[in-house]
Design an enzyme around this catalytic site. Structure first.
Site, PDB file in Angstrom:
ATOM      1  N   TYR B  95       0.864  -1.179   0.000  1.00 48.89           N
ATOM      2  CA  TYR B  95       0.000   0.000   0.000  1.00 48.89           C
ATOM      3  C   TYR B  95       0.903   1.232   0.000  1.00 48.89           C
ATOM      4  CZ  TYR B  95      -4.410   2.411   0.922  1.00 48.89           C
ATOM      5  OH  TYR B  95      -5.534   3.181   0.816  1.00 48.89           O
ATOM      6  N   LEU B 313      -9.779   7.629  -0.738  1.00 47.44           N
ATOM      7  CA  LEU B 313     -10.497   8.111   0.434  1.00 47.44           C
ATOM      8  C   LEU B 313      -9.640   9.042   1.292  1.00 47.44           C
ATOM      9  CD1 LEU B 313     -13.144   7.900   2.022  1.00 47.44           C
ATOM     10  CD2 LEU B 313     -12.140   5.999   3.275  1.00 47.44           C
TER      11      LEU B 313
END
Lengths: 374, 374
Positions: B95, B313
Site C-alpha cells: 500500500y 479516500l
C-alpha cells in the site's frame, strides 16, 4: 460586383455544405428567375466532394455561379485557408462530425470583405475577417454569410496566421487555460512537441514564465527539432528513447514537476507524459498520432490522483464561449504580428490545390502546413 | 481502571504505529518510573507486525501493558474492527502509504469509551466512538488517543456497521457526491458491483432516485448475485459476457445513459463502464481487482469528451473535509440503523484473529467481510 437576372438564392450558396444545385438542369434553374436585380457575389471557385473517400480522388475544383448577398450578408473574398488534418479526416469520412455530402472542403481561413448587404454595420469592403465559429467551406474564392459569423481581424496580421489561428493556436491557448491554473514558475509536459499545437504551447508557456518539458519522436533530424524547440523557448526536450530510464523525474533539474500534460500521440508516449506529471496532475489528450490508445495503471488514478481529460475545440466555439475565444484569437494574432508566435507554413496558390493536398496527405514526405492562397 | 506505578507514557502507546518499547528491557522501563499515580488504561491485546510481509506469518497477537490516559485523552475499549483489503496491503508492504514497522494492524473500527482524562468534555464512559480520521492500530482491545480523534456515534447502530462505515460506505457516498452532480432520474454505471462499495453505491443511488447499471463477473453463482443486487435496488445487472455486444447501449431500455461510472476492476471491465457512459461522462477508478490497467481510445477523450479520475479516500479525511465527511458518516449510520444500507459481514472473536485473517486472505474461498469482535 455582378448583377445578373439568372440567379440562385444566397441561402443555397450560404449553405454550401449541401450544394445540390450542381445537379440541377438549367430548366430548373430558370424557374427561379426573378424580375428584379439584387446584390450578387462574384462567381467563385470551390473545392467540392460529392462523396466521402480518399481526398485526392473525391475532391475537385468547380466553378460556382454568383449568389445573392442579402440584407445582413457579407460577401468575403478569401485570402488564405489551410489544409488541416481534420479537413482531410472529414473528407475521408472518419471525423466524428461531418457535413452531409456534397460539401465544400475547409474549415478555417481569412478573407477580405468584398461587399456587404444594406443592413450590415461594422464591416466594410476591405476589412479582413475570419469565420467564427469556423465552418465548413473555406476552400472557395468567395463566401457569402451573415455578418454575425465573421470576426474582424487586424489587416497587419500575416494572412497565413489569420487563416490558421483557430485550429492550432487557439487549441494550444485554451488547453493552457482551461484545465489547470498555471502560475509563473510552474511547468507543463507534452508529447508531439514539434506539432504546430506543440510549438504554440511551448511559445505561449514561455511568455507566461511556465517551463515546458517536450517529448519528441526518435527520428532522423531529431537534433534539429530539439534546437528548433529550444529556440522557441522549450526548457527541456527529450526524445522518447531518452526517457527509457527508471526514474524519469531525475532528468528534471531546474524544472518543477508538471501539473499539466498534453498528449497528441497516445501509446507509450502518453505513458511518458503521465510519468512526468506530479501528484494530482492532469493529462489532456487532443490527438492520437500513433493510433494507439492511452493505458493507465489503477494506482496512477488512485494514489497518484491523476485526472485524464480530452480536448475538443468544437466545444469552445459555441456561442456561450465565443466571446472569450474571440478575445483569445485577437491576443494570438497580436503575438503573431509581433513575431512572438510562429510556425512553419507553405503558401500554395489555390490553382495548385491538388499539389498542396498531396503534400498535406504526406505523399511527398514531411512538409510544412499547406495554406491555400486565393 | 488500573493505577500502577510502573508505566510508560501514553504518548508512546498513542503512537502505536511505532511500539518500539516491546524491545525495551525492564531496566529501561524502570527508568521511567514516576513517583505519583496516574489514570491508566487496562492492559490490552494487539495484533502487531514487526516487519512487512505475508500477513499470516508476520502478524502476532501480543499483550500490551497499561498506558497513561492524559488530560485530553480518551481510553476506548474496542468493540469491533474489520479486516479490509487495504489493511492487508499495508502489512504486505504494497500500500503506498504505510506506517513504519513495528505497527499495530487495522485502520477503522468502533469502540466504547472506557475512561476519559480530566479535561475531556462531550465524551463519557459508555459512549460509542469511531476513530476519525481513521488511523493505524484498531486491532487492539484498548486504545488511548486524544479526544479530537474520536467521533461519537449512536449506540443503536449495529457495531459491525459502525466499525466498517468509513472505508466502504463513505467511499461509495463520496464518489456519488464529489465528481458529477446527479439528479433524481439520472443513472450511474459500475463494475465490481458485488463488492461492498458496489452494494453501497446501488443502495444509496436507489434512495436518491438514481438508476444503477451494474456489471458483475461471469462465475458460478452470478444468477444469485444478480438477484441480490436487484433486491438492493439495482435497475440493471449484466455479467461481462452479456456485454459482448456491438451496441451496448441498446441493452438499456428504461435507464438513461449514465453521466458517472465507477471502476474497481480495470481491463476490459473498465472499458465496458466507459462504453456505457454518455457524452462528457466521468469514470472514477477506485480499485483494480483484475490487476489490469485501464485502456482508453483517443476518440473517447476527444470526441466523447470523457474524463477519467481516481478516488482515494485518504484525501477526504483531512481536516478541511472532515466535518463534511463526519456528517456523511452520521447519515450512513442512520441508514444502517434503519436497515436501508446493508452488506454481509462475519463477526469473529478477536481470539480467532488468525482464522479471520485466513478468510480475509481468501484462503478459505469466498467469504463475507471479516469483522473482529473484541
Amino acid at each position: 460586383m455582378a448583377r445578373v437576372m439568372f440567379m440562385r438564392t444566397a441561402a443555397v450558396h450560404r449553405a454550401l455544405i449541401s450544394p445540390v444545385w450542381w445537379a440541377h438542369s438549367s430548366g430548373a434553374r430558370a424557374q427561379r428567375m426573378r424580375t428584379f436585380s439584387a446584390l450578387m457575389s462574384p462567381p467563385s471557385k470551390a473545392v467540392v466532394y460529392d462523396q466521402e473517400g480518399s481526398p485526392d480522388s473525391v475532391t475537385r475544383v468547380v466553378e460556382v455561379p454568383p449568389v445573392e448577398v442579402k440584407e445582413k450578408d457579407v460577401c468575403v473574398r478569401m485570402l488564405a485557408a489551410p489544409i488541416n488534418p481534420s479537413d482531410i479526416n472529414r473528407i475521408q469520412g472518419v471525423y466524428p462530425v461531418r457535413p452531409p455530402v456534397p460539401a465544400v472542403g475547409g474549415y478555417e481561413g481569412v478573407g477580405e470583405v468584398h461587399s456587404v448587404g444594406p443592413a450590415v454595420t461594422g464591416l466594410s469592403p476591405g476589412d479582413w475577417v475570419i469565420p467564427f465559429p469556423p465552418s465548413i467551406g473555406t476552400w472557395q474564392s468567395y463566401i457569402v454569410k451573415e455578418q454575425s459569423v465573421w470576426h474582424k481581424v487586424d489587416k497587419e496580421t500575416p494572412p497565413e496566421y489569420a487563416a490558421t489561428v483557430i485550429v492550432n493556436p487557439l487549441t494550444a491557448l485554451r488547453m493552457l487555460e482551461d484545465f489547470v491554473t498555471l502560475n509563473s514558475g510552474d511547468s507543463i509536459v507534452q508529447n508531439g512537441a514539434t506539432s504546430i499545437v506543440g510549438q504554440c504551447i511551448t511559445q505561449i508557456a514561455k511568455f507566461r514564465g511556465i517551463h515546458s518539458i517536450n517529448i519528441i519522436r526518435d527520428r532522423p533530424g531529431s537534433d534539429e527539432a530539439k534546437e528548433m524547440l529550444k529556440r522557441l523557448g522549450a526548457d527541456e526536450v527529450f526524445t522518447e528513447s531518452q526517457l527509457e530510464v527508471k526514474n524519469l523525474k531525475s532528468l528534471l533539474t531546474n524544472v518543477p514537476e508538471p501539473a499539466l500534460g498534453f498528449n497528441c500521440v497516445g501509446g507509450n508516449s502518453a505513458s511518458m507524459v503521465l510519468k512526468f506529471l506530479r501528484q494530482g496532475g492532469t493529462m489532456v489528450t487532443y490527438g492520437g498520432m500513433s493510433k494507439k490508445p492511452v493505458t493507465v495503471s489503477t494506482s496512477s488514478f488512485i494514489f497518484k490522483e491523476l485526472s485524464l481529460r480530452g480536448f475538443w475545440l468544437q466545444k469552445w466555439l459555441t456561442s456561450e464561449k465565443s466571446k472569450e475565444s474571440k478575445e483569445m484569437i485577437d491576443y494570438l494574432l497580436c503575438l503573431a504580428r509581433e513575431g512572438k508566435l510562429k510556425y512553419e507554413m507553405e503558401l500554395v496558390p489555390f490553382d495548385n490545390f491538388h499539389t498542396a493536398l498531396d503534400k498535406a496527405l504526406g505523399k511527398l514526405g514531411s512538409q510544412p502546413k499547406q495554406v491555400l492562397k486565393f
